[in-house]
Each structure stands twice: as structure tokens, then as C-alpha cells.
Enzyme design. Structure first.
Site, PDB file in Angstrom:
ATOM      1  N   THR A  12       1.108  -1.155  -0.234  1.00  0.00           N
ATOM      2  CA  THR A  12      -0.158   0.334  -0.079  1.00  0.00           C
ATOM      3  C   THR A  12       1.504   1.181  -0.044  1.00  0.00           C
ATOM      4  OG1 THR A  12      -1.777  -1.136   0.908  1.00  0.00           O
ATOM      5  CG2 THR A  12      -2.229   1.044   0.949  1.00  0.00           C
ATOM      6  N   TYR A  25      -7.624   1.276  -4.545  1.00  0.00           N
ATOM      7  CA  TYR A  25      -6.620   1.611  -5.036  1.00  0.00           C
ATOM      8  C   TYR A  25      -5.570   0.325  -5.738  1.00  0.00           C
ATOM      9  CZ  TYR A  25      -4.819  -0.587  -1.067  1.00  0.00           C
ATOM     10  OH  TYR A  25      -4.576  -1.171   0.311  1.00  0.00           O
ATOM     11  N   THR A  91       1.722  -3.936   5.034  1.00  0.00           N
ATOM     12  CA  THR A  91       0.736  -4.311   6.528  1.00  0.00           C
ATOM     13  C   THR A  91       0.523  -5.322   6.096  1.00  0.00           C
ATOM     14  OG1 THR A  91      -1.245  -2.985   5.840  1.00  0.00           O
ATOM     15  CG2 THR A  91       0.840  -1.821   6.653  1.00  0.00           C
ATOM     16  N   ASP A  92      -0.099  -5.884   5.461  1.00  0.00           N
ATOM     17  CA  ASP A  92      -0.871  -7.277   5.083  1.00  0.00           C
ATOM     18  C   ASP A  92       0.057  -8.962   6.042  1.00  0.00           C
ATOM     19  OD1 ASP A  92      -3.807  -6.116   4.661  1.00  0.00           O
ATOM     20  OD2 ASP A  92      -3.166  -7.004   3.089  1.00  0.00           O
ATOM     21  N   LYS A 164      -0.916  -6.781  13.329  1.00  0.00           N
ATOM     22  CA  LYS A 164      -1.846  -6.145  12.832  1.00  0.00           C
ATOM     23  C   LYS A 164      -3.370  -6.158  13.148  1.00  0.00           C
ATOM     24  CE  LYS A 164      -3.640  -4.225   8.109  1.00  0.00           C
ATOM     25  NZ  LYS A 164      -3.118  -4.452   7.393  1.00  0.00           N
ATOM     26  N   GLU A 285      -4.579 -28.540  30.676  1.00  0.00           N
ATOM     27  CA  GLU A 285      -5.953 -29.034  29.461  1.00  0.00           C
ATOM     28  C   GLU A 285      -5.324 -30.350  28.927  1.00  0.00           C
ATOM     29  OE1 GLU A 285      -9.099 -27.198  28.502  1.00  0.00           O
ATOM     30  OE2 GLU A 285      -8.307 -25.125  28.697  1.00  0.00           O
TER      31      GLU A 285
END
Length: 328
Positions: A12, A25, A91-92, A164, A285
Site C-alpha cells: 500500500t 487503489y 502491512t498485511d 496487525k 488441559e
């Protein structure tokens, strides 16, 4: 003056929209030279050079590009061609690329990822200031030996801890648990801490292309999860399975049985959690010793997958894999 080399991968921060206010975009369409020219004052921070390493949306990042990035960074440092490196990135998956580099870069010199939540042509684009701050950190001698970092929205995160947290918020990146490494605002840098886990020069992992990164699947746990998902992963050749478990890394009973069968077939199973923070502990557990499971400690499922891939590429046994999750 410090020499900072920028490796651009798209994302981006290099996105272009039809108008300044359009939500649509195209990522990765602005070249590195234009990015550098869009940031006033960079030349006062460092001697800056740039290289278009890739031009993709970060959802298309993969292990081949990770290895290429790590090897290119190592080449720059070993040849004394840069004092610091900045990687511009979508950023992903920035947290995943950052963690891979955190484990495979072999220098104490700073590597700083940055990106943006708004494209380069957007109204109030955040990319130029993020790039300015990232270069300031990469040029800072005190940034050495802090591992790979992410500089974004005035915050400085360790690549190990950052994640993120929002699809659209400019303040999307957080470091739950350990917290920020520091802040970087208009070139003013403040450090709060150093990473305590092994990284870069202390890491035992390599990005050597001779080592194949084996398939590791992440399976998301939920109420009513089907056990055949585990069998499907094994049948498709997964050598490792990371469970994004509920709570403390838990899965329904039938899935536990399928995972135990996978372990007996030689697959390494790591219990992580889909919860945003907290540790996954052994023997809570589930009897991990009897079942042959590994626990992720503090790592998210997506970062657990990277660490497990590297462990498998380096042919570590299950005990050594568990040790790695505590050390890295």
C-alpha cells in the site's frame, strides 16, 4: 553520514488510486525512486539508495521472496555496502516477513520494515512520514543489535512481537505482551528495551537456498471443528501443523485424536492460539508429553508457522523444536 539502502517490495505504501479520496487503489504501482522523492528531508538523515526488489501486494509474499530478501540484506552487510536497511512492505504480512528476517539476517546492523495504511496518492498519506522515521532508525547507530524492527505510525516494534490488529485503522500495529521497542517521530528516536529472545547474530537459522522450506499448515480451531482437516493436511504433504487453538491452544476432542495420529506419522504439531495475546503452556488441559505436541509459548499461529518451517528445514527433532519456541 550513515548509508541506508531501501529495498522496496510494493504494498500500500506504493499504492496508487484513481483520486486522492478513492478507496480503490492498486498496491505496488509506485516505484522506489518516486517513494524516495516523495519524502522531504531524507538526505539530511542518511546517504539513501534504493532498489526495487519486488512489486507485489503483501498477500503474495512467499518463502522464495523471504529467502531472497534475507540473502540480499546479508549480502549488503557482508560487503559493507550499507549501515542499515529499510524494507518497504505491505502491512498485511509485514509481521511475517519481519519475523523471518529476524531469524535469518546475520548482522547486528539495523533492518527496519515500514509500510502504510493509506496509498501514496491518498489524502493524508501516511507512507512518507513512516519512511522518514524508518530511515532515521536504520541510520541510528544505537539501533544495532535490536533485531529486525517495524517503524510505523511513530511506533517502533520488534518483528517478533508485532501484529496487525485492524483492517483499516492507521494505528493498526500493536505489540501485545512485551510492548513497544520504542518510538520514532520525525527522526527523534527513543528506545524502551531490547529483545530478550534470540535473533539475527544469535540465531541458529539460515536462509540458505539449499534448505527447502517444507509445507506447514495453519488450522483454525472453532466450535465443531472437523478432524478430517488434520487428515487432509497430512495427506497433502504437510510436515508440520500449527493449530490456531481456542483459549490456551485447545481443539475439540476428535481433533486431538487426529493430531495425535499425525504425530505418530512424523508430523510435528504445534499448539498456538487464535487469541490475540498470552502464552500457550505445556500440559494445560492436554497432556502434551503423552500426545507429542509442541506448544507455541508466545508466538502467534502465523509466526509459529515460520519458526516451525525453519526448524524442519534445519532437521530439528521435536524436543529441539520445543526448545526453539522457548528460545526464539
Amino acid at each position: 553520514m550513515a548509508r541506508v539502502h531501501i529495498l522496496a517490495t510494493g504494498g500500500t505504501i506504493a499504492g496508487r488510486g484513481a483520486t486522492d479520496t478513492s478507496s480503490a487503489y492498486r498496491p505496488g504501482s509506485v516505484m522506489i525512486e518516486q517513494l524516495i522523492d516523495s519524502v522531504p528531508g531524507l538526505a539530511s538523515l542518511a546517504e539513501v539508495t534504493g532498489e526495487q526488489f519486488a512489486q507485489i501486494s503483501s498477500q503474495d509474499m512467499n518463502e522464495l521472496l523471504w529467502r531472497g530478501l534475507a540473502n540480499r540484506i546479508n549480502e549488503l552487510f557482508e560487503g559493507d555496502a550499507a549501515d542499515g536497511v529499510v524494507v518497504t512492505h505491505g502491512t498485511d504480512t509485514a509481521e511475517e516477513t519481519g519475523y523471518f528476517l529476524h531469524l535469518t539476517v546475520t548482522s547486528e546492523r539495523p533492518v527496519v520494515l515500514t509500510g502504510s495504511m493509506r496509498p501514496a496518492t491518498s489524502l493524508s498519506a501516511d507512507g512518507p512520514l513512516n519512511l522518514y522515521n524508518a530511515v532515521s532508525v536504520a541510520a541510528d547507530r544505537d539501533a544495532r543489535n535490536r533485531g529486525v524492527m517495524l517503524a510505523i505510525n511513530d511506533d517502533l516494534h520488534s518483528a517478533r512481537d508485532v501484529t496487525k490488529s485492524s483492517t483499516t485503522d492507521v494505528q493498526t500495529f500493536i505489540s501485545p505482551g512485551p510492548g513497544l521497542l520504542g518510538t520514532a517521530r520525525l527522526g527523534r528516536i527513543r528506545y524502551f528495551r531490547r529483545p530478550v529472545r534470540r535473533h539475527t547474530t544469535q540465531s541458529g537459522f539460515s536462509a540458505d537456498g539449499e534448505r527447502r522450506m517444507p509445507r506447514v499448515d495453519v488450522l483454525f480451531s472453532h466450535a465443531g471443528m472437523h478432524a478430517d482437516l488434520v487428515r487432509a493436511s497430512v495427506s497433502l504433504g504437510a510436515r508440520g501443523i500449527v493449530i490456531a487453538g481456542v483459549g490456551n491452544g485447545n481443539v475439540p476432542g476428535p481433533v486431538v485424536n487426529s493430531l495425535a495420529e499425525a504425530v505418530k506419522s512424523g508430523v510435528i504439531v504445534v499448539r498456538a492460539t487464535r487469541v490475540g495475546s498470552g502464552d500457550v503452556e505445556r500440559g494445560v488441559e492436554l497432556n502434551d508429553d503423552d500426545l507429542g505436541f509442541v506448544v507455541a509459548d508466545q508466538l502467534s499461529p502465523q509466526k509459529s508457522r515460520i519458526l516451525l518451517q525453519l526448524c524442519l528445514a534445519h532437521e530439528l527433532d521435536r524436543k529441539a523444536v520445543q526448545d526453539a519456541f522457548y528460545q526464539y
